[in-house]
Scaffold this active site. Structure first.
Site, PDB file in Angstrom:
ATOM      1  N   CYS A 129       0.833  -1.201   0.000  1.00  0.00           N
ATOM      2  CA  CYS A 129       0.000   0.000   0.000  1.00  0.00           C
ATOM      3  C   CYS A 129       0.872   1.257   0.000  1.00  0.00           C
ATOM      4  CB  CYS A 129      -0.911  -0.025   1.233  1.00  0.00           C
ATOM      5  SG  CYS A 129      -1.891   1.472   1.411  1.00  0.00           S
ATOM      6  N   CYS A 155      -0.378   4.053   2.337  1.00  0.00           N
ATOM      7  CA  CYS A 155      -0.114   3.814   3.759  1.00  0.00           C
ATOM      8  C   CYS A 155       1.362   4.040   4.094  1.00  0.00           C
ATOM      9  CB  CYS A 155      -0.471   2.374   4.147  1.00  0.00           C
ATOM     10  SG  CYS A 155      -1.982   1.755   3.416  1.00  0.00           S
ATOM     11  N   ASP A 156       2.259   3.573   3.240  1.00  0.00           N
ATOM     12  CA  ASP A 156       3.665   3.471   3.642  1.00  0.00           C
ATOM     13  C   ASP A 156       4.654   4.341   2.864  1.00  0.00           C
ATOM     14  OD1 ASP A 156       2.941   1.561   5.536  1.00  0.00           O
ATOM     15  OD2 ASP A 156       3.010  -0.044   4.052  1.00  0.00           O
TER      16      ASP A 156
END
Ligand code: NAP
Length: 314
Positions: free
Chosen positions: A132, A135-136
Site C-alpha cells: 500500500c 499507507c507506507d
C-alpha cells in the site's frame, strides 16, 4: 426475527448495494469487515470515477458512499463476519462477538493483494515490504524504492511513490507492460522512474529492515543485487472467498461463480464486485455490480414475502 439483508463488505460494491437496498427499505446490515472502503480506500487519486472531474482521494470517495447509504437507512456494523451457514434459511452469519440471522446475503468481500511468495517477503512486511503506497510511501522520503508489477497498479502507485523516493524502479517479469497507455506515458516521462524489465525478484535481504534484493533475469538467468529501502508489490489480487468454500460454487482461482444477474449457487445469496469479477476490477464496475445485486436481492425478498403472505392466507 431474522433481518432481511446482510451485505458482507464495504468497498464500492458493498456500499452501492447498501445504497440501493436502503432505498428499497430493506434496512441492510452492512458488515464493514477488517478494512472499510476496500481496496479503493488504499488508493491515492481516483481520476476515473464519473462525476468527479477533478479526481478525489480513495478514502474520500468511500466516505461519501457510506454517508449516502446511511442516509437511506443502511446500518453499518463495525464487525467482521468470520463464518457463515448458507445451508438453510434464514442464513446464519457469525462475527467474533455474535450471531446474525438474515433472509438474503450480498457477498462483497472483494480481493486482497497477491504476494510474491519469495524469501524475506513475510519477514519484512512493515519493515520495508508493503502492498500500500498510500499507507507506507511516507516512510521512504529520499530513499530507494522498488515496485514489482507491470499493470495499472504498479504504474499508478509507482508514480505516486515518486513524491517520496529519490528514485522508483519498476521491476517487471516481461519486457511489455500491461498498464494502460496513459499511465505508461506518464511513468516514462517521470525523471524519477526507471524500469527493470524481464526480471523477477528472487529474495529480499536485510537486517531488521530491507536493504537489498536479489534479481534474476528471465531472459539470461543472470542474478544480481540492487539496494532497496522500500519494496512495494502490486501484482494483482486473490478473492476473499475462503469463508465460503464448500458453500458457494467458485472457480479454480477462488472467484465466486455467478449468473448474469449475480445469483450465486445458493438462492438468496448474491455476489458483487471483485469477489466474482476477475476481469474489469474497477471501482465503477464494482459499484455497478453492487447495484445489480441489491436489485436482485430486493426481488428475491419480495417473492419470499408474497409466498409467505399467500401461504398465510390459504
Ligand atoms: P493486474 O492488471 O493483474 O497486473 C498484475 C501485474 O503483476 C502484471 O503485470 C503481472 O505480470 C504481474 N505479476 C503477476 N504475478 C506476478 C508474480 N508472481 N511475479 C511478478 N509479477 C507478477 O493487476 P493490477 O495492476 O493490480 O490491476 C488490477 C485491476 O485494477 C486492473 O483491471 C486494472 O486496470 C485496475 N486498475 C486500474 C487503475 C486505473 O485505471 N488507474 C489503477 C489501478 C488498477 P504479467 O503482465 O506478466 O501478467
Amino acid at each position: 426475527m431474522a433481518d432481511k439483508l446482510a451485505i458482507i463488505g464495504a468497498g464500492p460494491a458493498g456500499l452501492t448495494a447498501a445504497l440501493y437496498a436502503g432505498r428499497a427499505f430493506l434496512e441492510p446490515l452492512v458488515f464493514v469487515g477488517p478494512s472499510f472502503g476496500g481496496q479503493i480506500a488504499t488508493t491515492t487519486e481516483v481520476e476515473n470515477f464519473p462525476g468527479f472531474p477533478n479526481g478525489l482521494q480513495g478514502p474520500e470517495l468511500t466516505a461519501l458512499m457510506r454517508e449516502q447509504a446511511e442516509k437511506f437507512g443502511a446500518r453499518m456494523v463495525e464487525e467482521t463476519i468470520e463464518k457463515v451457514d448458507f445451508s438453510r434459511r434464514p442464513f446464519r452469519l457469525w462475527s467474533s462477538s455474535r450471531e446474525y440471522e438474515v433472509e438474503a446475503v450480498i457477498v462483497a468481500t472483494g480481493a486482497t493483494p497477491r504476494k510474491l511468495g519469495i524469501p524475506g517477503e513475510e519477514e519484512f512486511i512493515g519493515r520495508g515490504v508493503s502492498y500500500c503506497a498510500t499507507c507506507d510511501g511516507f516512510f521512504f522520503r529520499d530513499k530507494e524504492i522498488m515496485v514489482v508489477g507491470g499493470g495499472d497498479s504498479a504504474f499508478q502507485e509507482g508514480l505516486f511513490l515518486t513524491k517520496f523516493g529519490r528514485r522508483v524502479r519498476i521491476v517487471h517479469r516481461r519486457d511489455e507492460f500491461r498498464a494502460g497507455a496513459v499511465l505508461q506515458q506518464r511513468a516514462m516521462q517521470n525523471p524519477k522512474i526507471e524500469f527493470i524489465k524481464s526480471a523477477v525478484v528472487e529474495r529480499i535481504i536485510g537486517n531488521g529492515k530491507v536493504s537489498e534484493v536479489v534479481l534474476k533475469s528471465t531472459k539470461t538467468g543472470e542474478t544480481w543485487t540492487e539496494p532497496v529501502d522500500g519494496f512495494f508489490v502490486f501484482i494483482g489480487h486473490e478473492p476473499n472467498t475462503q469463508m465460503f468454500k464448500g458453500q458457494l460454487a467458485m472457480d479454480d482461482d477462488g472467484y465466486l461463480i455467478v449468473d448474469k444477474r449475480l445469483h450465486t449457487s445458493v438462492p438468496g445469496v448474491f455476489a458483487a464486485g471483485e469477489v466474482h469479477d476477475n476481469w474489469f476490477k474497477q471501482a465503477i464496475t464494482s459499484a455497478g455490480f453492487g447495484c445489480m445485486a441489491a436489485m436482485e436481492a430486493e426481488k428475491f425478498l419480495a417473492a419470499l414475502e408474497s409466498e409467505r403472505t399467500g401461504a398465510a392466507a390459504r
